[in-house]
Design a protein around this motif. Structure first.
Motif, short mmCIF file in Angstrom:
data_model
loop_
_atom_site.label_atom_id
_atom_site.label_comp_id
_atom_site.label_asym_id
_atom_site.label_seq_id
_atom_site.Cartn_x
_atom_site.Cartn_y
_atom_site.Cartn_z
N LYS A 165 0.81 -1.21 0.00
CA LYS A 165 0.00 0.00 0.00
C LYS A 165 0.85 1.28 0.00
N LEU A 166 1.90 1.32 0.84
CA LEU A 166 2.67 2.55 0.99
C LEU A 166 3.31 3.01 -0.32
N PRO A 167 4.00 2.15 -1.07
CA PRO A 167 4.55 2.61 -2.35
C PRO A 167 3.47 3.05 -3.34
N MET A 168 2.32 2.38 -3.31
CA MET A 168 1.22 2.75 -4.21
C MET A 168 0.67 4.13 -3.84
N ILE A 169 0.52 4.37 -2.54
CA ILE A 169 0.06 5.69 -2.08
C ILE A 169 1.07 6.76 -2.49
N ASP A 170 2.34 6.45 -2.30
CA ASP A 170 3.41 7.39 -2.66
C ASP A 170 3.38 7.67 -4.16
N PHE A 171 3.12 6.67 -4.95
CA PHE A 171 3.07 6.83 -6.41
C PHE A 171 1.90 7.72 -6.82
N ILE A 172 0.74 7.48 -6.23
CA ILE A 172 -0.45 8.28 -6.55
C ILE A 172 -0.23 9.73 -6.16
N VAL A 173 0.32 9.96 -4.96
CA VAL A 173 0.60 11.32 -4.50
C VAL A 173 1.58 12.01 -5.43
N THR A 174 2.58 11.28 -5.90
CA THR A 174 3.59 11.85 -6.80
C THR A 174 2.97 12.30 -8.11
N ILE A 175 2.09 11.47 -8.68
CA ILE A 175 1.42 11.82 -9.94
C ILE A 175 0.53 13.05 -9.75
N VAL A 176 -0.25 13.04 -8.66
CA VAL A 176 -1.14 14.17 -8.39
C VAL A 176 -0.35 15.45 -8.15
N ALA A 177 0.76 15.33 -7.41
CA ALA A 177 1.59 16.50 -7.11
C ALA A 177 2.18 17.09 -8.39
N ALA A 178 2.65 16.25 -9.30
CA ALA A 178 3.21 16.74 -10.56
C ALA A 178 2.15 17.52 -11.34
N PHE A 179 0.92 17.00 -11.37
CA PHE A 179 -0.16 17.67 -12.09
C PHE A 179 -0.52 19.01 -11.42
N LEU A 180 -0.59 19.01 -10.08
CA LEU A 180 -0.95 20.24 -9.37
C LEU A 180 0.15 21.29 -9.45
N TRP A 181 1.40 20.84 -9.56
CA TRP A 181 2.47 21.81 -9.78
C TRP A 181 2.29 22.50 -11.12
N LEU A 182 1.88 21.75 -12.13
CA LEU A 182 1.62 22.34 -13.44
C LEU A 182 0.48 23.34 -13.36
N VAL A 183 -0.60 22.96 -12.70
CA VAL A 183 -1.78 23.83 -12.60
C VAL A 183 -1.46 25.09 -11.79
N SER A 184 -0.89 24.92 -10.61
CA SER A 184 -0.63 26.06 -9.73
C SER A 184 0.42 26.99 -10.32
N SER A 185 1.45 26.44 -10.94
CA SER A 185 2.50 27.27 -11.53
C SER A 185 1.98 28.06 -12.73
N SER A 186 1.14 27.43 -13.54
CA SER A 186 0.56 28.12 -14.69
C SER A 186 -0.36 29.25 -14.23
N ALA A 187 -1.18 28.96 -13.22
CA ALA A 187 -2.09 29.99 -12.70
C ALA A 187 -1.31 31.15 -12.09
N TRP A 188 -0.25 30.83 -11.35
CA TRP A 188 0.54 31.87 -10.72
C TRP A 188 1.33 32.68 -11.76
N ALA A 189 1.81 32.02 -12.81
CA ALA A 189 2.52 32.74 -13.87
C ALA A 189 1.60 33.74 -14.56
N LYS A 190 0.35 33.34 -14.81
CA LYS A 190 -0.62 34.25 -15.42
C LYS A 190 -0.93 35.40 -14.48
N ALA A 191 -1.12 35.10 -13.19
CA ALA A 191 -1.41 36.15 -12.21
C ALA A 191 -0.24 37.13 -12.10
N LEU A 192 0.99 36.62 -12.15
CA LEU A 192 2.15 37.50 -12.05
C LEU A 192 2.22 38.45 -13.24
#
Length: 240
Positions: free
Chosen positions: A129-156
Motif C-alpha cells: 500500500k505505501l509505495p502505491m500511495i506514494d506513487f499516486i501522490v507523486t502523480i497528483v503532485a506533478a499535475f498540481l504543480w503544473l496547474v498552480s505554476s501556470s495559474a501563478w505565472a498568469k497572475a504575475l
C-alpha cells in the motif's frame, strides 16, 4: 509496525535523492512568493503648484491589489485629491495562495516521505500500500504543480501590468483636467519570477520521480508471493 531505524541508503538512490531536491525546491517556491513586498510610485504635478509630489502604493503577498491604497506622507491630500481612497486594480490572491499553500503541503509531505524512507525502509518496501500511495501522490503532485505554476505565472503577468505604467490610465485623479501623472517606478519582481521558475522545476522533479516511485510499487515489482507462484512454487503438504 517495525521500529524506527535510520538507514541512509535510500538517500543514495534516486528515490530518496530526488525527494531531497523536491524538498529544497518547494522551500524556494513558497519563500520567494510568500515573502514578497513591493511598491509602485507615481509623480503628480498639480496645476496650481509647480512642485511635483510622489504618491506610493505598497503591495505584497497575497496580492490583493484592490486593497492597496496610495499614501502620500506626510500629507493625505495632494492636488486636492485624497489618494488614500484610491487603490490598485485586481485581486490575485486566489492564484498566489493556492500556489504557496500547495508548496507548503509538498514541503511537509517531503519531510514525511523522507522519514519513511530512512526510518522505516523495510516497512516501506515490504508493503504493497505505501509505495502505491506514494506513487499516486507523486502523480497528483506533478499535475498540481503544473496547474498552480501556470495559474501563478498568469497572475504575475497581470500583477506586473496592474502595477506598471498602465496604472496612470486606470487612476481617476490622473484623468482630471490639469492634473498630470507620471509613472516613476515599481519594485523589481525578480524573486516572483524565480518563484514561477521553481514551480515548473518542481513539476519536472515530481514528474521524473514518478518513475522511480513506480518501480517500488507492485505494478512494477510483483510481490514475493506472486513471484513464487509464477515460478511454479507449490507449498509443501504434510504427510498423512
Amino acid at each position: 509496525m517495525s521500529a524506527f531505524q535510520i538507514n541512509l541508503n535510500p538517500l543514495k538512490e534516486p528515490l530518496g535523492f530526488i525527494k531531497i531536491l523536491e524538498w529544497f525546491a518547494s522551500i524556494f517556491a513558497f519563500a520567494t512568493c510568500g515573502g514578497f513586498k513591493g511598491k509602485t510610485e507615481i509623480q503628480v504635478n498639480c496645476p496650481k503648484n509647480p512642485d511635483n509630489k510622489t504618491v506610493t502604493a505598497t503591495f505584497g503577498y497575497p496580492f490583493r491589489l484592490n486593497q492597496a491604497s496610495f499614501h502620500t506622507p506626510p500629507d493625505v491630500n495632494v492636488c486636492d485629491v485624497n489618494w488614500e481612497k484610491h487603490v490598485l486594480i485586481g485581486d490575485y490572491s486566489s492564484s498566489a495562495q493556492f500556489y504557496v499553500t500547495f508548496a507548503v503541503f509538498v514541503f511537509l509531505y517531503c519531510i514525511a516521505a523522507l522519514l519513511l524512507y530512512i526510518g522505516y525502509t523495510n516497512l516501506y518496501r515490504d508493503s504493497r500500500k505505501l509505495p502505491m500511495i506514494d506513487f499516486i501522490v507523486t502523480i497528483v503532485a506533478a499535475f498540481l504543480w503544473l496547474v498552480s505554476s501556470s495559474a501563478w505565472a498568469k497572475a504575475l503577468t497581470d500583477i506586473k501590468i496592474a502595477t506598471g505604467p498602465r496604472i496612470i490610465e486606470e487612476l481617476d485623479p490622473c484623468n482630471k483636467s490639469g492634473l498630470s501623472c507620471n509613472f516613476v517606478s515599481v519594485t523589481s519582481m525578480g524573486s516572483l519570477n524565480v518563484s514561477v521558475i521553481f514551480g515548473f522545476l518542481n513539476m519536472i522533479l515530481w514528474g521524473g520521480n514518478a518513475w522511480f516511485v513506480y518501480k517500488e510499487t507492485s505494478l512494477h515489482s510483483p510481490s514475493s508471493t506472486s513471484a513464487s507462484h509464477s515460478q511454479g512454487g507449490v507449498p509443501p503438504t504434510s504427510g498423512m
